[in-house]
Structure formats: C-alpha cells, structure tokens
Motif scaffolding. Structure first.
Motif, PDB file in Angstrom:
ATOM      1  N   SER A   1      -4.169 -40.651 -25.978  1.00  0.00           N
ATOM      2  CA  SER A   1      -3.430 -39.539 -25.606  1.00  0.00           C
ATOM      3  C   SER A   1      -1.859 -40.030 -25.469  1.00  0.00           C
ATOM      4  O   SER A   1      -1.156 -39.268 -25.990  1.00  0.00           O
ATOM      5  CB  SER A   1      -3.881 -38.814 -24.565  1.00  0.00           C
ATOM      6  N   VAL A  25       2.338 -36.667 -18.012  1.00  0.00           N
ATOM      7  CA  VAL A  25       1.931 -35.287 -17.786  1.00  0.00           C
ATOM      8  C   VAL A  25       2.696 -34.372 -16.976  1.00  0.00           C
ATOM      9  O   VAL A  25       3.207 -34.801 -15.865  1.00  0.00           O
ATOM     10  CB  VAL A  25       0.583 -35.318 -17.296  1.00  0.00           C
ATOM     11  N   ASP A  26       3.059 -33.198 -17.214  1.00  0.00           N
ATOM     12  CA  ASP A  26       4.042 -32.435 -16.382  1.00  0.00           C
ATOM     13  C   ASP A  26       3.080 -31.788 -15.275  1.00  0.00           C
ATOM     14  O   ASP A  26       1.923 -31.080 -15.567  1.00  0.00           O
ATOM     15  CB  ASP A  26       4.461 -31.210 -17.297  1.00  0.00           C
ATOM     16  N   ILE A  80      -6.395 -31.539 -19.842  1.00  0.00           N
ATOM     17  CA  ILE A  80      -5.101 -32.317 -19.353  1.00  0.00           C
ATOM     18  C   ILE A  80      -4.063 -32.330 -20.594  1.00  0.00           C
ATOM     19  O   ILE A  80      -4.625 -32.688 -21.647  1.00  0.00           O
ATOM     20  CB  ILE A  80      -5.572 -33.744 -18.897  1.00  0.00           C
ATOM     21  N   ARG A  81      -2.882 -31.655 -20.370  1.00  0.00           N
ATOM     22  CA  ARG A  81      -1.747 -31.734 -21.567  1.00  0.00           C
ATOM     23  C   ARG A  81      -0.661 -32.612 -21.156  1.00  0.00           C
ATOM     24  O   ARG A  81      -0.403 -32.704 -20.192  1.00  0.00           O
ATOM     25  CB  ARG A  81      -1.527 -30.344 -21.517  1.00  0.00           C
ATOM     26  N   PHE A  82      -0.526 -33.308 -22.135  1.00  0.00           N
ATOM     27  CA  PHE A  82       0.461 -34.384 -22.084  1.00  0.00           C
ATOM     28  C   PHE A  82       1.793 -33.871 -22.800  1.00  0.00           C
ATOM     29  O   PHE A  82       1.849 -32.952 -23.520  1.00  0.00           O
ATOM     30  CB  PHE A  82      -0.256 -35.891 -22.694  1.00  0.00           C
ATOM     31  N   ARG A  83       2.930 -34.375 -22.168  1.00  0.00           N
ATOM     32  CA  ARG A  83       4.219 -34.013 -22.791  1.00  0.00           C
ATOM     33  C   ARG A  83       4.447 -34.393 -24.284  1.00  0.00           C
ATOM     34  O   ARG A  83       5.213 -33.758 -24.717  1.00  0.00           O
ATOM     35  CB  ARG A  83       4.952 -34.823 -21.907  1.00  0.00           C
ATOM     36  N   CYS A 139      -7.947 -36.504 -13.861  1.00  0.00           N
ATOM     37  CA  CYS A 139      -6.580 -36.047 -13.092  1.00  0.00           C
ATOM     38  C   CYS A 139      -5.944 -36.649 -12.023  1.00  0.00           C
ATOM     39  O   CYS A 139      -4.632 -37.015 -11.901  1.00  0.00           O
ATOM     40  CB  CYS A 139      -6.907 -34.608 -12.720  1.00  0.00           C
ATOM     41  N   SER A 152      -4.831 -27.577 -16.600  1.00  0.00           N
ATOM     42  CA  SER A 152      -5.517 -26.229 -16.749  1.00  0.00           C
ATOM     43  C   SER A 152      -6.873 -26.514 -15.948  1.00  0.00           C
ATOM     44  O   SER A 152      -7.552 -27.290 -16.092  1.00  0.00           O
ATOM     45  CB  SER A 152      -5.901 -26.106 -18.252  1.00  0.00           C
ATOM     46  N   ARG A 203      -3.837 -33.553 -26.029  1.00  0.00           N
ATOM     47  CA  ARG A 203      -4.608 -32.736 -25.102  1.00  0.00           C
ATOM     48  C   ARG A 203      -5.806 -33.390 -24.809  1.00  0.00           C
ATOM     49  O   ARG A 203      -6.461 -33.808 -25.865  1.00  0.00           O
ATOM     50  CB  ARG A 203      -4.834 -31.616 -25.445  1.00  0.00           C
ATOM     51  N   HIS A 242       2.622 -27.682 -15.402  1.00  0.00           N
ATOM     52  CA  HIS A 242       1.757 -27.173 -16.514  1.00  0.00           C
ATOM     53  C   HIS A 242       0.935 -28.003 -17.345  1.00  0.00           C
ATOM     54  O   HIS A 242       0.412 -27.596 -18.153  1.00  0.00           O
ATOM     55  CB  HIS A 242       3.119 -26.549 -17.384  1.00  0.00           C
ATOM     56  N   GLY A 243       0.757 -29.345 -16.975  1.00  0.00           N
ATOM     57  CA  GLY A 243      -0.269 -30.262 -17.693  1.00  0.00           C
ATOM     58  C   GLY A 243      -1.638 -30.103 -17.351  1.00  0.00           C
ATOM     59  O   GLY A 243      -2.223 -30.975 -18.024  1.00  0.00           O
TER      60      GLY A 243
END
Length: 477
Positions: free
Chosen positions: A83, A121-122, A136-139, A109, A128, A143, A125-126
């Motif tokens: 990722s 990762v933010d 897990i959302r990466f900059r 996480c 959910s 995802r 907001h990264g």
C-alpha cells in the motif's frame, strides 16, 4: 534467485524468480522498529518476487501454518508495504468471522499509527472504524479493506490487486467464487491464502484443493508452504512443537502452546497447533471396489424412473442423470446425457424431460447448482422440479454410499459412461453442517463431478418421491 524456506515440511516454489521487493519491505519495517524471523523473510522474498517480465512469480501464495506463529503479523506487513509503495493500491483482507477480522484490523492500525509511520496514514481521516466497513486509507490513495466472509461484504468491491484470504480452512468453493471476480480488472493481481488444516466439520474444500493441486505439481505460479509436525507425533513433544511452529520458542512461548493443548480436543490440537492434515482430507468419496462390483452390462426392465440435472461451476457442461427404482428397493443409476453447453445450449435438457415427464416419478435439481437456471423453462413446460437444500444433498450422498456398500445399487460399464466413472473415481467429500452429512467435492479445478451429482440427485428423487406414474389416477365423483 535460489529460494528455500528453512524448516518447512513442504514447499512448492514457483519458477522464474527474477527480482524481489523483500529488501524494501525490510527497510520499511525496520524504520518502524520491527524485524522478521528468517522463515518470514524467506516467505516474503518469494511472495514479493517478480519474473523477468514484471509479473508476480507467485500469482497465488498458499500457506498452511499453525496458529500463533506470527503469519498474520508477517502478511500484514506485506499489505502495508505494498500500500505504501504503490499509489492507489486496493487490498482486501478477508476472514471467515468478524471477530477475527476485527482483531487483524486493530493490529494493523497499531502499526500504521506509530509515530515512525506518520507519513503514510492521516491519523484523523485515514482510519474508518464503521462496523463491517473497516478500512485503512493511505495518503497516496491506497486502501486496505477488512471484510468478514460470514457477512458477504465483498459485493461491489472491484480492482483488488491483493486479496488476502485468512482462515482459509473455512473457505468454501462458493465463497471463493464470489471473491475472485473482485480481481478481474486489476493489473497483475495476487492472492494469499493462509490457514490451518481444515477439520471434518469445516467447509474447507477450496483450501484442500489448492493444497492438493500444488503438491501434485499441477501449477507453476503458486507458492505452497506447509509447516507441520510428524503425523504420528507425540502432541506434547517440544521438538515437534518446534518443527510445526517456526516461531517457537523464540516468539511463541511454551505456555501459549500448552494453553492450546488444555483448551482444544486432541484432533483440533493436531490441526491448529501442529499443522497436521487429516488423512481423510485426501480420501476418495467412492470406494473403487464397491463401485466396480456394482457394474452390470444392462439394466433390468421394470421399475420407475427419475432424473437429476446438474451443471458444472463453469457452466460449460450440463448433465442429466437417471435412476430406475425397483419394487425390492434396489436401484440402478446411469448417465443419460452429458453435453457441452457452448455447442448445444441448455434447452435440449428441458425438451428431453418434457417428452418423458408423464412417465417420470421425480426430477431433482440442487438449490446451489447453476442448473437452477432451467427452473423457469421447466415450469413453463409443466414439469414439477424438486429443489434440494444442502441437507438433502448430504442425505443423498450418504444413501448412494450406503447402497453401494449393501449391494443394492447398480450402474453401467465405463464404456459410454466415462464422465460418470471419472467423477466417481476422483470425487472427494466435503462436510455439510455439523451432523456428519457430506457432499461430493472436486479435488481440483479440472475435475467435473456434475455427472456424479446428477445421478445422486436422481437416486434421491427416486427413493423419496411419492409420485408413481405407473399407477392410474383414480377419479372421484
């Protein structure tokens, strides 16, 4: 590259290992304060290896490794690394149960939220946390989706470049068929299967077939790794613990494995802690001697006929199986029709059944079969179809085995019945529910067991129906 995995009792390594991203993974983990054991690095080197043309050498990685070894930690780092290094990467991590997927989500996480990983990762907001939609959302737009198979939550997810299938011992064919299409539009996709040996009540036919196929050398793009103790091992022998668990005793304590021994049954401990596959997982469903002894040159006259219809998962073959039931409660089965749907379509089956329906006691189709697509056309033709549930199929398979054993079932010679004979020779079994019921199972993707399913369904209809077309209907005025 010359590759091997120290301590693995079985390792099938794909060809064309040209270069690997494993050094990059090691640097990322080291920056966060983590490191891998030798066996983990060796597995990672192969999973992250590419061929000379830039595609994954191991399109599929199948890992049969006992519990409490650190395999989730290891593969978790692979997901994080890919990722971080590939913008827009889409990864799905799936397990059978929500509790397992939640634990994995929290573990990953904890890694990506370390201060050393703050650039990936933010923290606001990264992550959910929505139940059933953990991500897990990466900059960089990548995802990682975490989904439980028991909730059927992969609908609508597309272009998955990496699919991680945890708890593979609970992976059914139907579940795998619903997940793999998520990778259809992804470039250079990869799938990692990991789990422990399935038990007799686990729906692990897909994991078993992947293992069998790899061990038989029927694939060149699969990494297969198995850590296991000796089949006749003393379950309390610490040397056998060391052989089965490459993290023992350095990272997995004596107390941890002893706790499994205290809380699991003996058979479950062998599978979960020692990685030993049940011998029955490779056993054939149909006793060869009993099958051959049931062969007759020509079915005897009389009796009442029934039919079963089945279609293979690829929908390329449609089978009609036939059964003749006699007054003495014996029966005869045979392959009536077996056709290529690409050439002949499917309406021929409806037309055939329509012509003989008045003389037919039952027509049976399994509720999970692709052949259920024929139900509207059969209904329009005035044909009443018995649609079976899983438990019906379980009883039907048991009945066929029992009648073969008791000498009350016959069938025709192989000449002209080759698809049925091949299915009977190769089919294995899969558990249905927790009451000892089972169904026929494909040992590999190349075996078509629809002929065996079709005659089994025909036998079920013949032995359970109350319809008797040989009796004249009495009219009351």
């Amino acid at each position: 590259m010359n590759m091997r995995i120290d301590g693995a009792s079985c390792q099938i390594i794909p060809d064309d290992l040209y270069t690997s991203g494993e050094p990059s993974l090691n640097r990322l983990a080291a920056a966060a304060g983590d490191r891998f054991d030798v066996w983990q690095r060796q597995i990672n080197r192969i999973i992250l290896a590419k061929s000379a043309d830039g595609f994954w050498s191991a399109r599929n990685a199948v890992l049969s490794i006992p519990r409490q070894t650190g395999k989730t930690y290891d593969i978790g780092w692979i997901a994080i690394h890919r990722s971080a290094r590939t913008p827009g990467m889409r990864i799905v991590w799936t397990a059978q149960h929500f509790s397992v997927i939640k634990d994995t989500f929290e573990s990953l996480c904890a890694i990506v939220l370390r201060p050393e990983m703050s650039g990936l990762v933010d923290p606001d907001h990264g992550i959910s946390l929505a139940a059933g939609k953990e991500e897990i959302r990466f900059r960089n737009g990548s995802r990682i989706f975490f989904r439980a198979r028991e909730r059927g939550a992969l609908r609508g997810v597309k272009k998955i470049a990496l699919l991680v299938i945890d708890e593979a011992q609970h992976l059914s064919d139907s579940a795998m068929a619903s997940m793999l299409p998520t990778q259809n539009r992804a470039w250079n996709p990869q799938t990692i299967y990991m789990g422990t040996p399935p038990g007799p009540r686990d729906n692990g036919e897909a994991f078993t077939r992947l293992r069998d196929k790899a061990r038989a050398g029927r694939t060149h793009s699969t990494l297969y790794v198995e850590f296991t103790a000796d089949r006749d091992a003393d379950p309390l022998d610490r040397q056998q613990w060391r052989k089965a668990n490459p993290s023992y005793p350095a990272h997995t304590s004596d107390e941890s494995i002893a706790n499994l021994w205290e809380n699991l049954t003996g058979d479950d401990f062998r599978r979960e802690a020692l990685g030993i596959w049940d011998e029955h997982a490779l056993s054939q469903a149909i006793d060869r001697r009993q099958w051959e002894e049931a062969t007759i040159d020509k079915r005897r006259p009389g009796g009442v006929m029934s039919f079963g219809i089945d279609m293979n998962p690829q929908r390329t073959r449609l089978t009609i199986g036939a059964c003749m039931r006699y007054d003495d409660n014996t029966a005869h089965i045979e392959l009536a029709e077996y056709r290529d749907t690409n050439q002949d379509g499917t309406m021929w089956a409806v037309n055939l059944i329509d012509k003989v329906w008045e003389q037919t006691a039952a027509l049976v189709i399994d509720g999970q079969s692709p052949a259920t697509a024929l139900l509207p056309d059969l209904a329009q033709a005035g044909v009443t179809v018995t649609v079976t549930a899983a438990t019906d199929m379980g009883r039907a398979c048991g009945r066929l085995q029992d009648m073969l054993r008791d000498g009350t079932l016959t069938h025709l010679p192989e000449d002209g019945q080759q698809p049925l004979w091949q299915a009977a020779a190769k089919a294995t079994t899969r558990p249905i529910g927790k009451n000892g019921l089972f169904g026929w199972n494909r040992p590999d993707d190349d075996t078509d067991i629809s002929p065996l399913n079709a005659v089994t369904l025909a036998l079920h209809g013949a032995m359970t129906t109350r319809r008797d077309p040989t009796q004249e209907t009495e009219t009351w005025f």
